[in-house]
Design an enzyme around this catalytic site. Structure first.
Site, PDB file in Angstrom:
ATOM      1  N   SER A 119      46.163  17.473  48.082  1.00  0.00           N
ATOM      2  CA  SER A 119      45.763  16.142  48.239  1.00  0.00           C
ATOM      3  C   SER A 119      47.162  15.299  48.205  1.00  0.00           C
ATOM      4  O   SER A 119      47.148  13.956  48.560  1.00  0.00           O
ATOM      5  CB  SER A 119      44.889  15.789  47.039  1.00  0.00           C
ATOM      6  OG  SER A 119      45.534  15.731  45.563  1.00  0.00           O
ATOM      7  N   HIS A 120      48.245  15.658  47.517  1.00  0.00           N
ATOM      8  CA  HIS A 120      49.360  14.943  47.390  1.00  0.00           C
ATOM      9  C   HIS A 120      50.075  14.754  48.618  1.00  0.00           C
ATOM     10  O   HIS A 120      50.739  13.641  48.872  1.00  0.00           O
ATOM     11  CB  HIS A 120      50.203  15.319  46.436  1.00  0.00           C
ATOM     12  CG  HIS A 120      49.615  15.224  44.920  1.00  0.00           C
ATOM     13  ND1 HIS A 120      50.629  15.584  43.637  1.00  0.00           N
ATOM     14  CD2 HIS A 120      48.703  14.760  44.489  1.00  0.00           C
ATOM     15  CE1 HIS A 120      49.773  15.425  42.740  1.00  0.00           C
ATOM     16  NE2 HIS A 120      48.624  14.693  43.061  1.00  0.00           N
TER      17      HIS A 120
END
Length: 367
Positions: free
Chosen positions: A157-158
């Site tokens: 997700s980063h």
């Protein structure tokens, strides 16, 4: 980087389904294939040909064409998607969940232009389709300049940019979806910084050997060989040769406690499996791209456990003889995006850290 020509294959009716950002004037129109000509199109990211359309599911996909004229059109296919459209270096205009159909950008200053359509949302639930870029009467194709630099991003997700434009940590799933913007995250920032084409192979919630809170699904290395997450389409990466590969995986492996039902009975066992699998994954990438500069980066979340484990992976790879490898730890992020994820200011700080690792290698772009 792929160059494509697609024909219109969509049923089109007049309507409006977008959020418009000036100065672009975008309308959904009714037209017929006979009045349009498909333009050559540069495609960033993994896609699958599906008749007259391209299917895509990994985030950060984009489509570009160069043209001469004052009007251009593009076709949106099936699936829930958030797109942005930008002509030249203008302000991007958003299309949030546009209905399938043909969209026209009119009123441009007559002349030479470049259109870019970015997919900025994540599409874990299903693949979405794009139907191509088209020239109405009076518009002609121009040659596309292929970018000399190429970056591949692999992560969670980063890297996706999960909720990075949100104004609060507290978000519903719909708010996460609508505030995720990969083009304003790490991939878009570094792509613009180096005028590089890029590919994003990242999935929120996935890890190297363990997904967030132990949930059952492919880990990133398991999903990586496929163009769509249902395994229906193996990835065809022929012709894709990145000079830089940027990887960040470990947040989901280590940010939650082990459950009694998981296969690792101790944290040490998880660490050992993680390191071995990560090393093997990077070595597989190295075999495909022997000249690439590979950069591992991490945050300092989970009381430093993530950073410590990635440092161990980096050390093991270096000890095995990989000299075109860097590690870029990132500290003191704000995490004010959805569910304590990096926001756009954090994304800029991460991009700076990764850029320092790239710039430290005088031969980074010679591969």
């Amino acid at each position: 980087m792929r160059f494509m020509m697609l024909a219109v294959g969509l049923g089109l009716v007049a309507a409006s389904a977008f959020t418009q950002a000036p100065p672009l004037a975008i309308t959904r129109i009714a037209d017929t294939p006979a009045t349009l000509r498909a333009l050559p199109m540069q495609v960033g990211g993994r896609t699958v040909e599906d008749g007259a359309q391209l299917l895509r599911q990994w985030p950060g996909t984009y489509f570009e064409s160069a043209f001469h004229g004052s009007t251009i059109a593009f076709a949106v296919g099936k699936g829930r998607v958030h797109l942005t459209a930008r002509v030249d270096n203008g302000t991007p205009a958003s299309l949030v969940e546009p209905k399938p159909g043909l969209y026209r950008i009119a009123g441009l200053t007559p002349g030479n232009h470049r259109l870019r359509i970015d997919v900025v949302s994540e599409s874990q639930a299903e693949a979405t389709a794009f139907g191509g870029i088209f020239a109405p009467a009076g518009t002609t194709a121009r040659p596309l300049r292929a970018r000399a630099r190429r970056i591949e991003f692999i992560g969670d997700s980063h890297t996706v940019g999960y909720g990075n434009t949100a104004t609060s940590n507290t978000c519903t799933q719909d708010q996460v979806w609508s505030t995720t913007d990969t083009a304003r995250g790490l991939p878009g920032l570094l792509g613009a910084r180096y005028d590089a084409d890029y590919r994003v192979n990242a999935i929120s919630g996935r890890g190297i050997v363990r997904n967030y809170d132990g949930f059952a699904a492919d880990t990133l290395p398991q999903a990586y060989p496929y163009a769509t997450l249902d395994h229906a389409h193996p990835a065809d990466d022929r012709g894709w040769s990145p000079q830089v590969i940027v990887i960040a995986l470990g947040t989901n492996d280590f940010s939650t406690p082990l459950r009694p039902t998981e296969r690792w009975k101790t944290r040490d066992a998880l660490h050992a499996d993680y390191q071995q699998t990560y090393v093997r994954f990077v070595q597989t990438l190295r075999a495909r791209h022997p000249a690439a500069r590979i950069i591992l980066w991490s945050t300092d979340l989970a009381d430093g456990e993530i950073a410590a484990q990635i440092a161990q992976v980096h050390a093991r790879l270096r000890a095995a003889g990989d000299t075109r490898l860097s590690y870029a730890p990132v500290h003191k992020l704000g995490f004010t995006g959805c569910h304590a994820h990096p926001d756009t200011a954090d994304d800029a700080a991460i991009a700076d850290a990764v850029a320092r690792a790239i710039d430290a290698d005088p031969a980074a772009w010679k591969g």
